[in-house]
Design an enzyme around this catalytic site. Structure first.
Site, mmCIF file in Angstrom:
data_model
loop_
_atom_site.group_PDB
_atom_site.id
_atom_site.type_symbol
_atom_site.label_atom_id
_atom_site.label_comp_id
_atom_site.label_asym_id
_atom_site.label_seq_id
_atom_site.Cartn_x
_atom_site.Cartn_y
_atom_site.Cartn_z
ATOM 1 N NE ARG A 116 -3.180 2.657 2.660
ATOM 2 C CZ ARG A 116 -3.084 3.471 3.709
ATOM 3 N NH1 ARG A 116 -2.462 3.082 4.804
ATOM 4 N NH2 ARG A 116 -3.612 4.664 3.670
ATOM 5 C CG HIS B 179 -1.046 8.952 3.421
ATOM 6 N ND1 HIS B 179 -1.196 7.609 3.656
ATOM 7 C CD2 HIS B 179 -0.640 9.472 4.597
ATOM 8 C CE1 HIS B 179 -0.869 7.323 4.916
ATOM 9 N NE2 HIS B 179 -0.528 8.460 5.505
ATOM 10 C CD GLU C 1 -4.587 7.782 10.027
ATOM 11 O OE1 GLU C 1 -4.218 8.838 10.535
ATOM 12 O OE2 GLU C 1 -4.145 6.674 10.347
ATOM 13 C CG ASN D 274 -4.716 3.556 8.618
ATOM 14 O OD1 ASN D 274 -4.773 2.603 7.850
ATOM 15 N ND2 ASN D 274 -4.348 4.766 8.226
ATOM 16 C CE1 TYR E 215 -1.558 3.425 12.844
ATOM 17 C CE2 TYR E 215 0.515 2.376 13.419
ATOM 18 C CZ TYR E 215 -0.278 3.043 12.506
ATOM 19 O OH TYR E 215 0.210 3.310 11.250
ATOM 20 C CD GLU F 71 -1.295 3.880 8.064
ATOM 21 O OE1 GLU F 71 -1.013 4.307 9.209
ATOM 22 O OE2 GLU F 71 -1.483 4.618 7.098
#
Ligand code: BGC
Length: 486
Positions: free
Chosen positions: A102, A147, A192, A320, A322, A389
């Site tokens: 990606r 992005h 995002e 994404n 985390y 991500e």
């Protein structure tokens, strides 16, 4: 007494954390068609900021402010020099054994004027070469259209807030589909959008979000009408954020966590799947706007036509994620300056004793990803999901990086649990990131790569970290532990 209660509460939280994070690793193989990939973004790796006809992006401008606003005074002028070293990047991907990559395309490199009146052949050529190199190595490209790196020339005339923004980006996307679309089956419009909009304050953030949603929908409809039949690709908006865990199982905290999920994931996902903002966002922002003295809500209203236009424009769910935050119910925050955090009306935090990456917001909480995936499945009609991500940062870029390996193993285990036990349809996973790169406001101080890049070496030498060998094994065996069952 309060102190004793607090100590007990912490202990209970810590034990919950231990219990959940030490739960057994999943020993079943990922499906044979599962996408294992790595992710990067143009601005963070390419460098060549003013070469071959590229114009500056808003991030080039931000990078060159004097005195620097970047924590280590660095720039991404050269970054990892991937503009010149893309073949090395592909060789690394090949060695690690991923089947997908990606990356994002730079709008100001392809359309230096921002508009499609002039298409820069050298910019297009760069991505054609990259795609050809990937294909030659059996690696499928996954492309993000934007992005972060909006052309400065467009920012100067209103950027994300211009009513013309959806037209501008649709024109850019059309160029991308024409030039690269025969080779690309998975596209992401924005990375995002939450992060793009939220920092602009409570008066602008919601207008920004509405405009990005319209822009996304416009690209989707254009793709549908002009390209889908021949190119057969799929489009999605990459959404991000944390899992939000209620602090206790009181109804108040559970409701607060749900509110936070709606204000974060629902902010964009609800319009994409239902056409409109989540109900709780509408009522809370209208309520606070009124008390703040506004005649109408700071959250713009979509027309019936816009609702129809936006609804159903996510072909799959890309995310994404985390980390996790805790959520506590609190009394209504004071009315004063409009504030997006106060709009949520809840308190979020991450306990100090949760292990942290070099990025202070990134606490290692593997169990959160499973809960998040399950919540998204239930909320958005059981979509096909791609993790675009997930990853871990340290400050050194050390090659011996067992914490990153553990992070990947435990998060992947929870992803697989979500697939096996909660029936979540995850079809792929991408590590952020392939290589250490420019981490926005933090420059080169937070390193996410599976591969170390020597930023002091003009050659930007790349060296594989231990975690890349672990991930290689995962890609090879589709198994996250030493031995798996089918
Ligand atoms: C972004 C990346 C960023 C990473 C780590 C994601 O939010 O898409 O650009 O480098 O997180 O902060």
């Amino acid at each position: 007494m309060i102190l004793v209660i607090m100590i007990w509460l912490r202990l209970i939280l810590f034990l919950c954390f231990l219990n959940l994070s030490l739960s057994e690793l999943n020993n079943k193989k990922f499906p044979s068609d599962f996408f294992f990939g790595c992710a990067t973004a143009a601005f963070q790796i390419e460098g060549a900021w003013n070469e071959d006809g590229k114009s500056p992006s808003v991030w080039d401008t931000r990078n060159h402010i004097v005195p620097s606003v970047i924590s280590d005074n660095s720039t991404a002028d050269i970054a990892c020099d991937s503009y010149h070293k893309y073949k090395e990047d592909v060789a690394l991907l090949k060695a690690i054994g991923v089947n997908h990559y990606r990356f994002s395309i730079s709008w100001p490199r392809i359309l230096p004027n921002g508009f499609d009146d002039y298409i820069n052949p050298l910019g297009v050529g760069y991505y054609k070469n990259l795609i050809a190199e990937l294909k030659a190595n059996n690696i499928e490209p996954l492309i993000t259209i934007i992005h972060g790196d909006l052309p400065q020339v467009l920012d100067d005339i209103g950027g994300y807030y211009s009513p013309s923004f959806p037209d501008w980006i649709t024109d850019f996307a059309r160029v991308a589909f024409k030039e690269f679309g025969d080779d690309v089956k998975y596209w992401f419009t924005f990375n995002e959008p939450y992060e793009v909009c939220i920092w602009d304050g409570a008066e602008k953030a919601y207008n920004c979000a509405a405009n990005l949603l319209k822009a996304h929908a416009k690209i989707w409809h254009m793709y549908n009408e002009e390209f889908r039949a021949t190119q057969q690709g799929k489009l999605s908006m990459v959404l991000n954020l944390n899992w939000y865990e209620p602090e206790t199982n009181s109804t108040e905290d559970i409701t607060a966590a749900e509110t936070m999920l709606q204000f974060s994931w629902g902010f964009f996902a609800h319009p994409l799947y239902y056409g409109d903002w989540p109900e709780i966002m509408k009522t809370r922002i209208a309520y606070r706007s009124k008390l703040e003295g506004y005649n109408q809500s700071r959250l713009p209203e979509f027309t019936a036509e816009e609702i129809e236009y936006i609804k159903g424009t996510n072909d799959f769910f890309s995310l994404n994620t985390y980390t996790t935050s805790m959520v506590r119910a609190i009394p209504e925050p004071e009315i004063g300056q409009p504030d997006t955090t106060k709009d949520t009306g809840v308190y979020t935090y991450q306990p100090d004793d949760w292990p942290s990456a070099a990025s202070p917001w990134l606490k290692i909480v593997p169990w959160g990803i499973r809960k998040l995936l399950k919540w998204l499945k239930n909320e958005y009609f059981d979509p096909d999901m791609l993790i675009t991500e997930n990853g871990y940062s340290d400050a050194t870029g050390q090659l011996d990086d067992p914490i990153r390996t553990n992070y990947l193993r435990e998060y992947l285990s929870n992803v697989k649990d979500a697939m096996d036990y909660d029936g979540v349809k995850v079809f792929g996973y991408n590590v952020w990131s392939l290589i250490d790169n420019f981490e926005w406001m933090n420059g080169y101080t937070q390193k996410f790569g599976l591969v170390y890049v020597d930023m002091n070496d003009p050659n930007r030498t790349r060296t594989r970290k231990d975690s890349s060998y672990y991930y290689q094994k995962v890609c090879e065996t589709r198994c996250i532990v030493d031995e798996c069952v089918e």
